[in-house]
Design a protein around this motif. Structure first.
Motif, PDB file in Angstrom:
ATOM      1  N   SER A 123     -38.127 -27.818 -38.376  1.00 14.22           N
ATOM      2  CA  SER A 123     -36.851 -28.488 -38.145  1.00 14.22           C
ATOM      3  C   SER A 123     -35.735 -27.464 -37.993  1.00 14.22           C
ATOM      4  CB  SER A 123     -36.532 -29.429 -39.300  1.00 14.22           C
ATOM      5  OG  SER A 123     -37.470 -30.477 -39.347  1.00 14.22           O
ATOM      6  N   PRO A 124     -34.899 -27.588 -36.958  1.00 11.28           N
ATOM      7  CA  PRO A 124     -33.807 -26.631 -36.752  1.00 11.28           C
ATOM      8  C   PRO A 124     -32.819 -26.649 -37.913  1.00 11.28           C
ATOM      9  CG  PRO A 124     -34.161 -28.006 -34.805  1.00 11.28           C
ATOM     10  CD  PRO A 124     -34.960 -28.605 -35.911  1.00 11.28           C
ATOM     11  N   ASP A 125     -32.149 -25.527 -38.145  1.00 13.13           N
ATOM     12  CA  ASP A 125     -31.126 -25.444 -39.171  1.00 13.13           C
ATOM     13  C   ASP A 125     -29.987 -26.397 -38.828  1.00 13.13           C
ATOM     14  OD1 ASP A 125     -29.862 -23.781 -41.504  1.00 13.13           O
ATOM     15  OD2 ASP A 125     -28.332 -23.900 -39.949  1.00 13.13           O
ATOM     16  N   CYS A 126     -29.567 -27.207 -39.783  1.00 13.37           N
ATOM     17  CA  CYS A 126     -28.552 -28.230 -39.542  1.00 13.37           C
ATOM     18  C   CYS A 126     -27.256 -27.621 -39.014  1.00 13.37           C
ATOM     19  CB  CYS A 126     -28.282 -28.997 -40.831  1.00 13.37           C
ATOM     20  SG  CYS A 126     -26.872 -30.121 -40.744  1.00 13.37           S
ATOM     21  N   ILE A 160     -38.436 -38.030 -30.634  1.00  8.15           N
ATOM     22  CA  ILE A 160     -39.324 -38.520 -29.572  1.00  8.15           C
ATOM     23  C   ILE A 160     -39.024 -37.814 -28.257  1.00  8.15           C
ATOM     24  CG2 ILE A 160     -40.026 -40.565 -28.261  1.00  8.15           C
ATOM     25  CD1 ILE A 160     -39.183 -42.202 -30.790  1.00  8.15           C
ATOM     26  N   LEU A 161     -37.735 -37.651 -27.932  1.00 17.17           N
ATOM     27  CA  LEU A 161     -37.369 -36.920 -26.719  1.00 17.17           C
ATOM     28  C   LEU A 161     -37.914 -35.497 -26.759  1.00 17.17           C
ATOM     29  CD1 LEU A 161     -33.655 -37.823 -25.849  1.00 17.17           C
ATOM     30  CD2 LEU A 161     -35.725 -38.537 -24.664  1.00 17.17           C
ATOM     31  N   SER A 162     -37.811 -34.850 -27.916  1.00 18.03           N
ATOM     32  CA  SER A 162     -38.312 -33.477 -28.055  1.00 18.03           C
ATOM     33  C   SER A 162     -39.818 -33.420 -27.840  1.00 18.03           C
ATOM     34  CB  SER A 162     -37.962 -32.919 -29.438  1.00 18.03           C
ATOM     35  OG  SER A 162     -36.567 -32.884 -29.625  1.00 18.03           O
ATOM     36  N   ALA A 163     -40.533 -34.392 -28.399  1.00 14.89           N
ATOM     37  CA  ALA A 163     -41.984 -34.427 -28.225  1.00 14.89           C
ATOM     38  C   ALA A 163     -42.347 -34.654 -26.763  1.00 14.89           C
ATOM     39  CB  ALA A 163     -42.584 -35.527 -29.103  1.00 14.89           C
ATOM     40  N   CYS A 164     -41.659 -35.568 -26.108  1.00 19.56           N
ATOM     41  CA  CYS A 164     -41.940 -35.857 -24.692  1.00 19.56           C
ATOM     42  C   CYS A 164     -41.617 -34.655 -23.808  1.00 19.56           C
ATOM     43  CB  CYS A 164     -41.164 -37.080 -24.237  1.00 19.56           C
ATOM     44  SG  CYS A 164     -41.735 -38.626 -24.978  1.00 19.56           S
ATOM     45  N   PHE A 165     -40.550 -33.952 -24.145  1.00 20.61           N
ATOM     46  CA  PHE A 165     -40.210 -32.746 -23.397  1.00 20.61           C
ATOM     47  C   PHE A 165     -41.333 -31.714 -23.510  1.00 20.61           C
ATOM     48  CE2 PHE A 165     -38.024 -28.591 -22.973  1.00 20.61           C
ATOM     49  CZ  PHE A 165     -37.425 -28.773 -21.727  1.00 20.61           C
ATOM     50  N   TYR A 166     -41.867 -31.569 -24.722  1.00 20.94           N
ATOM     51  CA  TYR A 166     -42.984 -30.641 -24.946  1.00 20.94           C
ATOM     52  C   TYR A 166     -44.211 -31.060 -24.130  1.00 20.94           C
ATOM     53  CZ  TYR A 166     -46.478 -27.854 -27.415  1.00 20.94           C
ATOM     54  OH  TYR A 166     -47.489 -26.976 -27.721  1.00 20.94           O
ATOM     55  N   MET A 167     -44.505 -32.358 -24.135  1.00 20.30           N
ATOM     56  CA  MET A 167     -45.669 -32.864 -23.386  1.00 20.30           C
ATOM     57  C   MET A 167     -45.524 -32.576 -21.888  1.00 20.30           C
ATOM     58  SD  MET A 167     -47.298 -34.292 -25.941  1.00 20.30           S
ATOM     59  CE  MET A 167     -47.153 -35.353 -27.396  1.00 20.30           C
ATOM     60  N   ALA A 204     -35.019 -28.532 -28.965  1.00 17.99           N
ATOM     61  CA  ALA A 204     -35.124 -28.994 -30.360  1.00 17.99           C
ATOM     62  C   ALA A 204     -33.844 -28.689 -31.135  1.00 17.99           C
ATOM     63  CB  ALA A 204     -36.320 -28.351 -31.039  1.00 17.99           C
ATOM     64  N   LEU A 205     -33.178 -27.573 -30.803  1.00 18.14           N
ATOM     65  CA  LEU A 205     -31.932 -27.232 -31.476  1.00 18.14           C
ATOM     66  C   LEU A 205     -30.865 -28.287 -31.196  1.00 18.14           C
ATOM     67  CD1 LEU A 205     -30.254 -25.112 -33.095  1.00 18.14           C
ATOM     68  CD2 LEU A 205     -29.615 -24.119 -30.884  1.00 18.14           C
ATOM     69  N   LEU A 206     -30.754 -28.725 -29.941  1.00 13.77           N
ATOM     70  CA  LEU A 206     -29.804 -29.791 -29.619  1.00 13.77           C
ATOM     71  C   LEU A 206     -30.208 -31.108 -30.270  1.00 13.77           C
ATOM     72  CD1 LEU A 206     -28.912 -29.302 -25.828  1.00 13.77           C
ATOM     73  CD2 LEU A 206     -27.696 -28.480 -27.847  1.00 13.77           C
ATOM     74  N   ALA A 207     -31.516 -31.350 -30.317  1.00 10.65           N
ATOM     75  CA  ALA A 207     -31.993 -32.592 -30.925  1.00 10.65           C
ATOM     76  C   ALA A 207     -31.604 -32.641 -32.408  1.00 10.65           C
ATOM     77  CB  ALA A 207     -33.508 -32.728 -30.769  1.00 10.65           C
ATOM     78  N   GLY A 208     -31.727 -31.497 -33.084  1.00  8.79           N
ATOM     79  CA  GLY A 208     -31.240 -31.374 -34.443  1.00  8.79           C
ATOM     80  C   GLY A 208     -31.792 -32.391 -35.418  1.00  8.79           C
ATOM     81  N   PHE A 209     -33.066 -32.706 -35.279  1.00  8.83           N
ATOM     82  CA  PHE A 209     -33.660 -33.735 -36.132  1.00  8.83           C
ATOM     83  C   PHE A 209     -33.991 -33.215 -37.516  1.00  8.83           C
ATOM     84  CE2 PHE A 209     -36.645 -31.933 -33.025  1.00  8.83           C
ATOM     85  CZ  PHE A 209     -37.463 -31.201 -33.857  1.00  8.83           C
TER      86      PHE A 209
END
Length: 373
Positions: free
Chosen positions: A205-208, A163-170, A368-373
């Motif tokens: 999705s970023p690489d784990c 959700i944070l990643s999506a909001c950052f994009y918005m 997104a890399l830090l989010a790591g979802f």
């Protein structure tokens, strides 16, 4: 001027000598001029030259060799309060963990996650999400903040970091618009836009391993100064040793880490409501704290993602060390210490981001890399 409060605010009570992580140790306690004058008038007088010093232009209490406030008694109570009453302590000590931000026509109060009693308050409300006041202001920045908080608390089918990643994009999209309208902002935060973005994110999705290692390096970097100053050593020393070992991942089969990460995520899932409360509270209290520009909002979201990534990484390392001992108390301790470690002033946040990254504002891919979802 009207002051607005989150629903949990009035329930806060300091637990004093029962506090598991006292605010009287291992961090800067500022002393205002009025307090210094009161100290000089105490009988016997408090020698401010003995107990305080100036750091970065601000007078602070000098901690003793155990990194504890010299006024803290063995029973974990303040000697100044016991002998002279609460009026004898500094404004910082009287107010913490409360904070208030002033706007043109109102003030907003909240509580900081640097206090275990605040975390306990949020944990007690897991079944019902926190509620935050929405000022009746026809302002795009306040509208954006409300939309981010609502997304964090209401989109329970998505991980908080997604959700944070999506909001950052918005907000990046809004930032690119020279004069965004409210209709444009509403469209960005619409259910349709979130669904489209989540579909795209699911395919990217970023690489784990890359994500875990980046968060690991970030945690180590944030720990450097505290290690030098010998602060939070009981908690930080074993953690940084584990982090350094993890950085040498190539000595282990790479398939182990993704399996461990998934097992950790399963264990961590029970604390997701608490994480949502924490993130929503930080958005409410910090997204508009100094400026209401979209640039500032992006910076504050980056800092929040940085804090959350360091928190989650520390908990992953704690879980790795002893999965059977992974408990609420461990989560609370990490929340408090990481937020104390990253409780930078606004100027220091900008300086850290500018010195540590190629650009003040990140690409969405790094977020997104830090989010790591």
């Amino acid at each position: 001027m009207q002051t607005l409060y989150p629903d949990y605010y009035a329930q806060f009570r300091c637990t004093a000598d029962k506090c598991p992580i006292t605010c009287c140790q291992e961090w800067k306690i500022s002393v205002d001029d009025d307090t210094l004058k009161r100290w000089a008038a105490l009988n016997p007088p408090v020698d401010s030259k003995l107990f305080t010093y100036v750091q970065d232009g601000q007078r602070v209490i000098a901690l003793n060799s155990r990194h504890v406030c010299p006024f803290l008694e063995k029973n974990k109570l303040c000697r100044l309060v016991l002998e002279h009453g609460e009026d004898a302590i500094s404004e910082t000590c009287q107010v913490f963990p409360r904070e208030t931000h002033s706007f043109a026509d109102h003030e907003e109060a909240s509580l900081m996650p640097c206090c275990p009693a605040v975390i306990d308050l949020w944990a007690a409300q897991d079944a019902a999400p926190l509620t935050f006041p929405h000022p009746n202001i026809d302002s795009i920045p306040f509208f954006i903040r409300s939309a981010v908080i609502d997304a964090i608390l209401q989109q329970t089918d998505r991980l908080p970091e997604q959700i944070l990643s999506a909001c950052f994009y918005m907000i990046q999209e809004i930032h690119r618009k020279k004069k965004p309208t409210k209709d444009f902002v509403s469209d960005c935060f619409s259910e349709k836009s979130f669904c489209q973005l989540y579909d795209a994110m699911d395919d990217l999705s970023p690489d784990c391993i890359d994500s875990v290692l980046e968060c690991n390096e970030l945690l180590l970097d944030l720990s450097v100064n505290y290690q030098k100053e010998q602060l939070y050593q009981e908690w930080l020393t074993p953690l940084t040793q584990q982090a350094e070992t993890l950085s040498e991942l190539l000595t282990e089969p790479e398939e182990e880490l993704p399996m461990q990460w998934q097992a950790f995520r399963t264990a961590f899932a029970q604390y997701e409501p608490l994480m949502r409360s924490y993130l929503a509270n930080e958005v409410y209290s910090e997204l508009l704290s100094f400026e209401d520009t979209t640039k500032h909002m992006l910076v504050r979201l980056q800092w929040l993602m940085l804090q959350y990534a360091a928190l989650r990484q520390s908990l992953f390392l704690i879980w790795q060390d002893s999965p059977e001992a992974f408990s609420y108390e461990k989560v609370r301790e990490a929340l408090v210490i990481i937020n104390r470690m990253t409780g930078y002033d606004e100027e220091d946040i900008y300086e850290y981001l500018e010195n540590s990254f190629e650009s003040l504002l990140w690409d969405w891919g790094y977020f997104a890399l830090l989010a790591g979802f």
